[in-house]
Each structure stands twice: as C-alpha cells, then as structure tokens.
Design a protein around this motif. Structure first.
Motif, PDB file in Angstrom:
ATOM      1  N   GLY A  43       1.643  -3.405   0.741  1.00 50.99           N
ATOM      2  CA  GLY A  43       0.278  -3.177   1.249  1.00 50.99           C
ATOM      3  C   GLY A  43       0.125  -4.798   1.487  1.00 50.99           C
ATOM      4  N   ALA A  44      -0.978  -5.209   2.109  1.00 53.45           N
ATOM      5  CA  ALA A  44      -1.218  -6.670   2.103  1.00 53.45           C
ATOM      6  C   ALA A  44      -2.768  -7.020   1.445  1.00 53.45           C
ATOM      7  CB  ALA A  44      -1.251  -6.945   3.705  1.00 53.45           C
ATOM      8  N   VAL A  45      -2.835  -8.503   1.190  1.00 54.48           N
ATOM      9  CA  VAL A  45      -4.148  -8.796   0.503  1.00 54.48           C
ATOM     10  C   VAL A  45      -4.601  -9.951   1.201  1.00 54.48           C
ATOM     11  CG1 VAL A  45      -3.064 -10.063  -1.445  1.00 54.48           C
ATOM     12  CG2 VAL A  45      -5.298  -9.070  -1.791  1.00 54.48           C
ATOM     13  N   VAL A  87      -8.045  -5.373   0.853  1.00 57.20           N
ATOM     14  CA  VAL A  87      -6.729  -5.023   0.645  1.00 57.20           C
ATOM     15  C   VAL A  87      -6.325  -4.080   1.931  1.00 57.20           C
ATOM     16  CG1 VAL A  87      -5.356  -3.677  -0.684  1.00 57.20           C
ATOM     17  CG2 VAL A  87      -6.370  -5.581  -1.821  1.00 57.20           C
ATOM     18  N   LEU A  88      -5.472  -3.994   2.355  1.00 55.74           N
ATOM     19  CA  LEU A  88      -4.630  -3.009   3.307  1.00 55.74           C
ATOM     20  C   LEU A  88      -3.807  -2.317   2.794  1.00 55.74           C
ATOM     21  CD1 LEU A  88      -4.468  -5.216   6.533  1.00 55.74           C
ATOM     22  CD2 LEU A  88      -6.070  -3.290   6.179  1.00 55.74           C
ATOM     23  N   GLU A  89      -3.838  -0.951   2.748  1.00 57.95           N
ATOM     24  CA  GLU A  89      -2.984  -0.137   2.237  1.00 57.95           C
ATOM     25  C   GLU A  89      -2.200   0.469   3.548  1.00 57.95           C
ATOM     26  OE1 GLU A  89      -3.585   2.262  -1.739  1.00 57.95           O
ATOM     27  OE2 GLU A  89      -5.151   2.484  -0.471  1.00 57.95           O
ATOM     28  N   PHE A  90      -0.998   0.628   3.403  1.00 61.46           N
ATOM     29  CA  PHE A  90      -0.026   1.088   4.624  1.00 61.46           C
ATOM     30  C   PHE A  90       0.869   2.492   4.073  1.00 61.46           C
ATOM     31  CE2 PHE A  90      -0.368  -3.394   5.121  1.00 61.46           C
ATOM     32  CZ  PHE A  90      -0.922  -3.436   6.440  1.00 61.46           C
ATOM     33  N   LYS A  91       0.596   3.225   5.328  1.00 61.47           N
ATOM     34  CA  LYS A  91       1.980   4.261   5.223  1.00 61.47           C
ATOM     35  C   LYS A  91       2.859   4.057   6.490  1.00 61.47           C
ATOM     36  CE  LYS A  91       2.592   9.335   5.410  1.00 61.47           C
ATOM     37  NZ  LYS A  91       1.875  10.482   5.470  1.00 61.47           N
ATOM     38  N   VAL A 121       1.820  -7.471  -0.607  1.00 59.66           N
ATOM     39  CA  VAL A 121       1.738  -7.286  -2.188  1.00 59.66           C
ATOM     40  C   VAL A 121       2.251  -5.730  -2.160  1.00 59.66           C
ATOM     41  CG1 VAL A 121      -0.041  -8.739  -2.638  1.00 59.66           C
ATOM     42  CG2 VAL A 121      -0.651  -6.546  -1.823  1.00 59.66           C
ATOM     43  N   LEU A 122       2.364  -5.467  -3.575  1.00 59.70           N
ATOM     44  CA  LEU A 122       2.403  -3.918  -3.736  1.00 59.70           C
ATOM     45  C   LEU A 122       1.073  -3.400  -4.087  1.00 59.70           C
ATOM     46  CD1 LEU A 122       5.638  -3.501  -6.186  1.00 59.70           C
ATOM     47  CD2 LEU A 122       5.244  -2.644  -3.770  1.00 59.70           C
ATOM     48  N   VAL A 123       0.594  -2.269  -3.596  1.00 56.53           N
ATOM     49  CA  VAL A 123      -0.720  -1.818  -3.846  1.00 56.53           C
ATOM     50  C   VAL A 123      -0.270  -0.490  -4.339  1.00 56.53           C
ATOM     51  CG1 VAL A 123      -2.938  -0.853  -2.858  1.00 56.53           C
ATOM     52  CG2 VAL A 123      -1.647  -2.948  -1.890  1.00 56.53           C
ATOM     53  N   ASN A 124      -0.679  -0.139  -5.354  1.00 56.03           N
ATOM     54  CA  ASN A 124      -0.363   1.077  -6.327  1.00 56.03           C
ATOM     55  C   ASN A 124       0.963   1.499  -6.169  1.00 56.03           C
ATOM     56  OD1 ASN A 124      -3.045   1.279  -7.140  1.00 56.03           O
ATOM     57  ND2 ASN A 124      -3.696   2.259  -5.555  1.00 56.03           N
TER      58      ASN A 124
END
Length: 295
Positions: free
Chosen positions: A250-252, A262-266, A243-246
C-alpha cells in the motif's frame, strides 16, 4: 552511581542488539518489545555481581524469554497466515534511532521471517543465534536445554528446512517486488501529474473507495473507472511512500506512527483493480503498517 542506575545504563547500551535478537526470533516487533520488557524485569531482579559479560548474559536471557514465548505460541496453535505475516518493521516503532532501524532492516527480509515461522522453537533459537548472530553451539545449548551435539543437529536441520522452502519464498518475494514496483510507478505518476502513466497502472474498471473522514475536497464515496480515478490522483501523492498495509502493498502519507491517510491496493495481473483511502484515525490506528525494504 546507584546499582539501579548502572543496570539501566547497561541495559540501554545493549537494547538495540537485544531487540534485533528478539525480533529475528519472534518475527514481530510487538512481541520483541514484550520480550525486551521481560528481560529488563529479570535483569532488575537478578544478582549481576558475578556477570563478566553483560551483553552475553542479556542475550541469553532474552533468548530464553523468546523461547518461552515461542513455546506458548505453539501451545495455542497459532498458525502463520497471509493475514498475520511477520512484521518487517512496526508502524509504532520509534524511528528516531537510525542504528536501531538498520538493525531491524538488515540481514533478515520478508522471506527469512516467513521461513523462520516454519521452524519449531528450539530449531529457531539454534538457527537464529548461530547462523545470524554467530553464537557458538556451546553458548546456545544451555538456552534450549540440549547438549552441544543436539544443538548442532537442530541448527543443521533448521538450515535444511530453510533451503527446502527457499524457492517458494523467492517466488513470494518476487511477487512482492513486482507489486512494490507497480505502487512506486503509481506514486511517481501521481506526484508528477502524469495522467497517461496513471492509466497504464490502473485496471480500466478500477474502483476507488474514499474514506468519509478524508478532507472535503474528496466528495465521492466511490469512484469507478481508470479515467476518473487517474483524474483524482493526478498531481497528488506528494510525500507518499510505499508500505505494507496488513501484509499487502500500500502507500502512506505522513509518518508511520501518525499517518494522514493510507491507501490500500488490490492488484491483479499487474494492474491496480481496487483502492481504498483510509483517513479515519480510529481505522488508521488498527492498521498494521510496515516499511518495505528496497530491492
């Protein structure tokens, strides 16, 4: 059937189309929802006894509402930034209507939404209604308060501006695609228990930050290094989706409306360098989640 019931029936029959119009003009479903609500208020207060084409009449009303919202937005000098990009699909949208979801997802992708933010309100209305929804310039002109010739010129100018930023947006969309592919690979490797594959998508010095609200199985607040992070995710991520997170990839886990976490990635140089796991419901409710279109 009472007049009110008839109006409700007519409005609901055209709701999907109206939301598609408002979304494409405004760029976010939250604002589109506001426009739909205002359109209903105007409909409920109007004499529709002489309206022969309810769909066309409602399209005109919602377009005027959107135009007012765009002008108000401009007067507040709201600028589009990468922290406030247009929404592809809202996390709070009711996903129970496949037709409505298709209307939101088709024909206008991330790049187009960003392009539309570059247009002034009148250009945006003229371009969207003519080039996307095939309204005639004679129909659009009264909405934006211009004559037909001026409206045609606005749409033409908008078209040139769209072409002018096309290459830049193609680059941005290509980068988004690469990041999507990397997250797809991470999810697949995690789900399949492929430890070695996980190592290929993680930076050797990757950092994982776990949410303290996450289930007790996760005890370490911060995990360092690809070996330790890969070990934590091997055989997991069942049901995860990108998904898009902000505004970032990312992933949900779980439905967008009520995610489990939710996982946010850099991502740097096609490697995952940082990850943050968010499970606290208060924090989750503040995230802007959006479905990623397939490429």
């Amino acid at each position: 059937m009472s007049n009110h019931s008839w109006l409700v029936e007519q409005f609901e029959a055209h709701r999907n189309h109206l939301q598609a119009v408002a979304y494409r003009i405004l760029g976010t479903l939250s604002e589109a929802d506001d426009a739909i609500q205002e359109t209903w208020i105007r409909l409920s207060r109007s004499d529709t006894s002489r309206v022969e084409n309810m769909g066309g009449w409602l399209t005109t009303i919602v377009s005027r509402v959107c135009l007012d919202m765009l002008r108000s937005r401009k007067s507040r000098r709201e600028e589009l930034t990468m922290d406030n990009i247009p929404e592809l699909v809202t996390s709070h949208q009711d996903r129970s209507d496949p037709e409505n979801e298709a209307l939101m997802a088709d024909s206008v992708g991330f790049a187009m939404l960003v392009v539309l933010e570059k247009l002034n309100p009148a250009e945006r209305i003229a371009f969207v209604l003519h080039d996307i929804f095939s309204l005639s310039f004679s129909e659009i002109a009264p909405i934006i308060g211009r004559n037909e010739t001026a409206t045609r010129q606005l749409a033409s100018r908008a078209r040139r501006r769209v072409r002018g930023v096309e290459s830049t947006l193609q680059t941005a969309e290509a980068e988004l695609k690469r990041k999507r592919e990397l997250i797809d690979a991470f999810i697949a490797a995690s789900r399949n228990g492929d430890f070695e594959k996980l190592l290929t998508v993680l930076d050797p010095n990757v950092v994982l930050r776990n949410d303290t609200a996450f289930p007790p199985a996760v005890n370490t607040p911060v995990v360092h290094g690809s070996q330790a992070v890969a070990k934590q995710f091997t055989g997991r991520a069942h049901g995860a989706k990108p998904v898009l997170v902000n505004g970032s990839v990312g992933a949900v886990i779980g439905p967008l409306s009520h995610p489990v976490f939710v996982l946010e990635f850099k991502i740097v140089d096609d490697k995952i360098t940082e990850m943050e796991m968010i499970a606290d419901q208060a924090r989750l409710s503040q995230l802007d989640l959006a479905i990623l279109n397939d490429y």
